[in-house]
Design a protein around this motif. Structure first.
Motif, PDB file in Angstrom:
ATOM      1  N   LEU A 333       0.826  -1.212   0.000  1.00 56.05           N
ATOM      2  CA  LEU A 333       0.000   0.000   0.000  1.00 56.05           C
ATOM      3  C   LEU A 333       0.857   1.259   0.000  1.00 56.05           C
ATOM      4  N   ARG A 334       1.997   1.224   0.679  1.00 53.85           N
ATOM      5  CA  ARG A 334       2.845   2.411   0.713  1.00 53.85           C
ATOM      6  C   ARG A 334       3.438   2.716  -0.656  1.00 53.85           C
ATOM      7  N   ARG A 335       3.651   1.676  -1.462  1.00 52.05           N
ATOM      8  CA  ARG A 335       4.128   1.886  -2.821  1.00 52.05           C
ATOM      9  C   ARG A 335       3.039   2.456  -3.727  1.00 52.05           C
ATOM     10  N   MET A 336       1.791   2.327  -3.298  1.00 47.56           N
ATOM     11  CA  MET A 336       0.671   2.790  -4.110  1.00 47.56           C
ATOM     12  C   MET A 336       0.158   4.152  -3.675  1.00 47.56           C
ATOM     13  N   VAL A 337       0.291   4.478  -2.399  1.00 50.18           N
ATOM     14  CA  VAL A 337      -0.423   5.626  -1.843  1.00 50.18           C
ATOM     15  C   VAL A 337       0.107   6.953  -2.363  1.00 50.18           C
ATOM     16  N   GLN A 358     -12.769  -0.666 -15.895  1.00 48.63           N
ATOM     17  CA  GLN A 358     -13.048  -0.329 -14.497  1.00 48.63           C
ATOM     18  C   GLN A 358     -11.763  -0.515 -13.685  1.00 48.63           C
ATOM     19  N   GLU A 359     -11.180   0.573 -13.225  1.00 46.57           N
ATOM     20  CA  GLU A 359      -9.933   0.520 -12.464  1.00 46.57           C
ATOM     21  C   GLU A 359     -10.216   0.586 -10.964  1.00 46.57           C
ATOM     22  N   TRP A 360      -9.503  -0.233 -10.216  1.00 39.19           N
ATOM     23  CA  TRP A 360      -9.617  -0.188  -8.762  1.00 39.19           C
ATOM     24  C   TRP A 360      -8.996   1.100  -8.236  1.00 39.19           C
ATOM     25  N   THR A 361      -9.683   1.756  -7.319  1.00 37.95           N
ATOM     26  CA  THR A 361      -9.146   2.956  -6.680  1.00 37.95           C
ATOM     27  C   THR A 361      -8.315   2.569  -5.463  1.00 37.95           C
ATOM     28  N   PHE A 362      -7.522   3.514  -4.979  1.00 37.27           N
ATOM     29  CA  PHE A 362      -6.728   3.227  -3.787  1.00 37.27           C
ATOM     30  C   PHE A 362      -7.635   2.957  -2.591  1.00 37.27           C
ATOM     31  N   GLY A 363      -8.748   3.660  -2.522  1.00 42.16           N
ATOM     32  CA  GLY A 363      -9.672   3.423  -1.420  1.00 42.16           C
ATOM     33  C   GLY A 363     -10.215   2.006  -1.414  1.00 42.16           C
ATOM     34  N   GLN A 364     -10.454   1.441  -2.584  1.00 39.80           N
ATOM     35  CA  GLN A 364     -10.939   0.059  -2.657  1.00 39.80           C
ATOM     36  C   GLN A 364      -9.861  -0.931  -2.248  1.00 39.80           C
ATOM     37  N   TYR A 365      -8.629  -0.672  -2.674  1.00 41.21           N
ATOM     38  CA  TYR A 365      -7.521  -1.526  -2.222  1.00 41.21           C
ATOM     39  C   TYR A 365      -7.375  -1.452  -0.702  1.00 41.21           C
ATOM     40  N   LEU A 366      -7.518  -0.248  -0.151  1.00 37.54           N
ATOM     41  CA  LEU A 366      -7.389  -0.081   1.294  1.00 37.54           C
ATOM     42  C   LEU A 366      -8.506  -0.810   2.028  1.00 37.54           C
ATOM     43  N   GLN A 388      -3.349   0.607  13.002  1.00 34.27           N
ATOM     44  CA  GLN A 388      -3.237   2.046  13.208  1.00 34.27           C
ATOM     45  C   GLN A 388      -1.855   2.550  12.834  1.00 34.27           C
ATOM     46  N   GLU A 389      -0.824   1.786  13.159  1.00 31.86           N
ATOM     47  CA  GLU A 389       0.530   2.177  12.765  1.00 31.86           C
ATOM     48  C   GLU A 389       0.651   2.252  11.245  1.00 31.86           C
ATOM     49  N   MET A 390       0.069   1.277  10.572  1.00 37.15           N
ATOM     50  CA  MET A 390       0.124   1.271   9.111  1.00 37.15           C
ATOM     51  C   MET A 390      -0.604   2.481   8.532  1.00 37.15           C
ATOM     52  N   LEU A 391      -1.802   2.776   9.041  1.00 31.61           N
ATOM     53  CA  LEU A 391      -2.588   3.881   8.506  1.00 31.61           C
ATOM     54  C   LEU A 391      -1.934   5.225   8.803  1.00 31.61           C
ATOM     55  N   THR A 392      -1.298   5.334   9.948  1.00 30.49           N
ATOM     56  CA  THR A 392      -0.591   6.582  10.275  1.00 30.49           C
ATOM     57  C   THR A 392       0.548   6.825   9.296  1.00 30.49           C
ATOM     58  N   ASP A 393       1.299   5.771   8.989  1.00 29.84           N
ATOM     59  CA  ASP A 393       2.406   5.911   8.035  1.00 29.84           C
ATOM     60  C   ASP A 393       1.885   6.193   6.634  1.00 29.84           C
ATOM     61  N   LEU A 394       0.797   5.550   6.250  1.00 37.00           N
ATOM     62  CA  LEU A 394       0.237   5.809   4.934  1.00 37.00           C
ATOM     63  C   LEU A 394      -0.260   7.241   4.804  1.00 37.00           C
ATOM     64  N   ALA A 395      -0.819   7.775   5.866  1.00 40.79           N
ATOM     65  CA  ALA A 395      -1.306   9.154   5.824  1.00 40.79           C
ATOM     66  C   ALA A 395      -0.163  10.135   5.592  1.00 40.79           C
ATOM     67  N   HIS A 402      -5.454  11.062  -1.636  1.00 43.77           N
ATOM     68  CA  HIS A 402      -5.675   9.834  -0.872  1.00 43.77           C
ATOM     69  C   HIS A 402      -5.708  10.068   0.632  1.00 43.77           C
ATOM     70  N   LYS A 403      -5.227  11.207   1.087  1.00 39.82           N
ATOM     71  CA  LYS A 403      -5.168  11.463   2.530  1.00 39.82           C
ATOM     72  C   LYS A 403      -6.541  11.355   3.208  1.00 39.82           C
ATOM     73  N   PRO A 404      -7.598  11.942   2.635  1.00 43.88           N
ATOM     74  CA  PRO A 404      -8.903  11.810   3.303  1.00 43.88           C
ATOM     75  C   PRO A 404      -9.354  10.355   3.447  1.00 43.88           C
ATOM     76  N   VAL A 405      -9.076   9.545   2.452  1.00 44.17           N
ATOM     77  CA  VAL A 405      -9.459   8.137   2.517  1.00 44.17           C
ATOM     78  C   VAL A 405      -8.712   7.425   3.638  1.00 44.17           C
ATOM     79  N   VAL A 406      -7.420   7.674   3.732  1.00 46.45           N
ATOM     80  CA  VAL A 406      -6.616   7.027   4.779  1.00 46.45           C
ATOM     81  C   VAL A 406      -7.023   7.501   6.158  1.00 46.45           C
TER      82      VAL A 406
END
Length: 415
Positions: A333-337, A358-366, A388-395, A402-406
């Protein structure tokens, strides 16, 4: 003035679809488990037929010094031993597949069947058996001092036995490592990352916003000729077909979706009454009975999530394994975000939209990576904290869109 976004002219738009089609066909040919052992077996039979004739043609190379009876004994012993050990190797492989299916997920079995070490090990053993058996038929039954002995072939049979023993030792070490949960998770993660790299090359040609879509008169529904999962889409082939006929093709489902036989698979916009679009779409949209990692990156996510869910089940109760799966998902996910979103609009060399996917969005992958693990691991001490650690780093690393989704996902997990 044209309203289409500027694009780089596409050179020779007919070549890439043909290359993709050939590559996919070669993959389907060489992917099955039996192909490598079959190649070994065919080579062994061919050598077994040719080498005795070569011995007679060029004279004795004096490699095997023994009578016909000795050669017959060596070959008989070799063939009997090799077929016995082949059964042992096959039995070990079946046990490993059963363990992988029950401990990890039935969807990771493909990674073991695709393993080249296992395939080559079985191939060497079967080849040793078939080679010895084939050479054995060239030795006369009536023993005599003047009987021709295929010395080169018998020597090669001995070398094949040595190679089979070496492969067996390597196989035992490899199979014990391959059933380790960390190895399985790392292998699935590596396959997903490789596919991510390939998909980024494809997504680089897609626009970030939907361009103006001309109103093409007429619509035709292309239906699926068989049931299956959408495994790959040859957008170049669809684009060329649409360009030749002045139409636009819209594939209705994303990669990984199941489509029933007779269901609508694509919508063709434009005049197409004289075209068999069912056949054209079927040649470009591959439907398979099982999902694979040809283009479907969500299948990699699915396998990692399944491993985590199996580890969190009450019968297993292994949250540490689930955390390892989250670690791989985090890396992917970090390579995609950090990449912006794209839309599945494939343009021709003039910049006109010809294919919609139809392309998958990052929100759908998340959602795929987090929701199920969070649900089954909400009572664990490790899982919510690691998510939570993962989502904090992704944000922190996320692209602005993508920030609002994360952040929303982080609040959802925290709440």
């Amino acid at each position: 003035m044209s309203t289409h976004p500027p694009t780089t002219p596409a050179p020779a738009p007919t070549m890439r679809p043909q290359v993709d089609r050939v590559r996919r066909r070669l993959r389907l040919i060489f992917e099955p488990f039996w192909v490598v052992p079959a190649v070994w077996s065919a080579s062994a039979v061919s050598l077994g037929l040719a080498l005795p004739q070569l011995d007679a043609a060029i004279g004795s190379p004096l490699l095997f010094q023994g009578s016909a009876d000795s050669a017959r004994s060596v070959l008989s012993t070799t063939s009997g031993a090799m077929i016995s050990v082949t059964g042992l190797v096959f039995s070990i492989t079946i046990v490993v597949l059963q363990l992988a299916s029950s401990q990890f997920s039935p969807r990771v079995i493909a990674t073991f069947l695709e393993d080249r070490v296992t395939q080559h090990t079985l191939g060497v053993f079967v080849a040793s058996f078939l080679f010895s058996l084939t050479v054995l038929r060239s030795i006369p039954d009536a023993g005599g001092m003047d009987d021709a002995v295929p010395e080169l072939a018998v020597t090669l049979s001995f070398l094949l036995v040595l190679g089979a023993v070496a492969m067996f030792l390597a196989f035992i070490q490899h199979i014990t490592q391959s059933i380790a949960v960390s190895t399985v998770i790392r292998r699935v993660g590596a396959q997903t990352r490789d596919l991510l790299v390939r998909s980024k090359e494809r997504r680089a040609t897609l626009p970030s916003a939907v361009p103006e879509l001309p109103d093409l008169k007429g619509q035709t529904v292309a239906v699926a000729r068989r049931s299956g999962y959408i495994d790959a889409i040859n957008s170049g082939l669809l684009r060329n077909c649409a360009l030749e006929r002045g139409t636009r093709v819209e594939v209705l489902y994303p990669l990984g979706s199941f489509v029933a036989e007779g269901a609508a698979l694509a919508m063709v916009h434009g005049p197409s009454a004289d075209s068999d679009w069912d056949e054209l779409v079927a040649s470009a949209v591959a439907l398979r009975a099982e999902r694979s990692m040809e283009q479907d990156m969500t299948f990699g996510f699915r396998r990692l999530v399944d491993i985590a869910e199996r580890a969190l089940s009450p019968g297993v109760n292994d949250p540490t394994t689930a955390v390892q799966a989250i670690d791989e998902l985090h890396d992917i996910l970090r390579r995609m975000v950090g990449d912006p979103s794209v839309v599945g609009v494939h343009l021709d060399h003039d910049g006109a939209p010809r294919v919609l996917t139809q392309e998958w969005t990052f929100g759908q992958y998340l959602d795929l990576a987090v929701d199920e693990i969070a649900h089954w691991g909400k009572t664990s001490l490790q899982i919510p904290r690691r998510l939570q650690e993962m989502l904090t780093d992704l944000a922190v690393a996320a692209h602005d869109e993508h920030k609002p989704v994360v952040l929303a996902k982080s609040h959802e997990i925290g709440g």
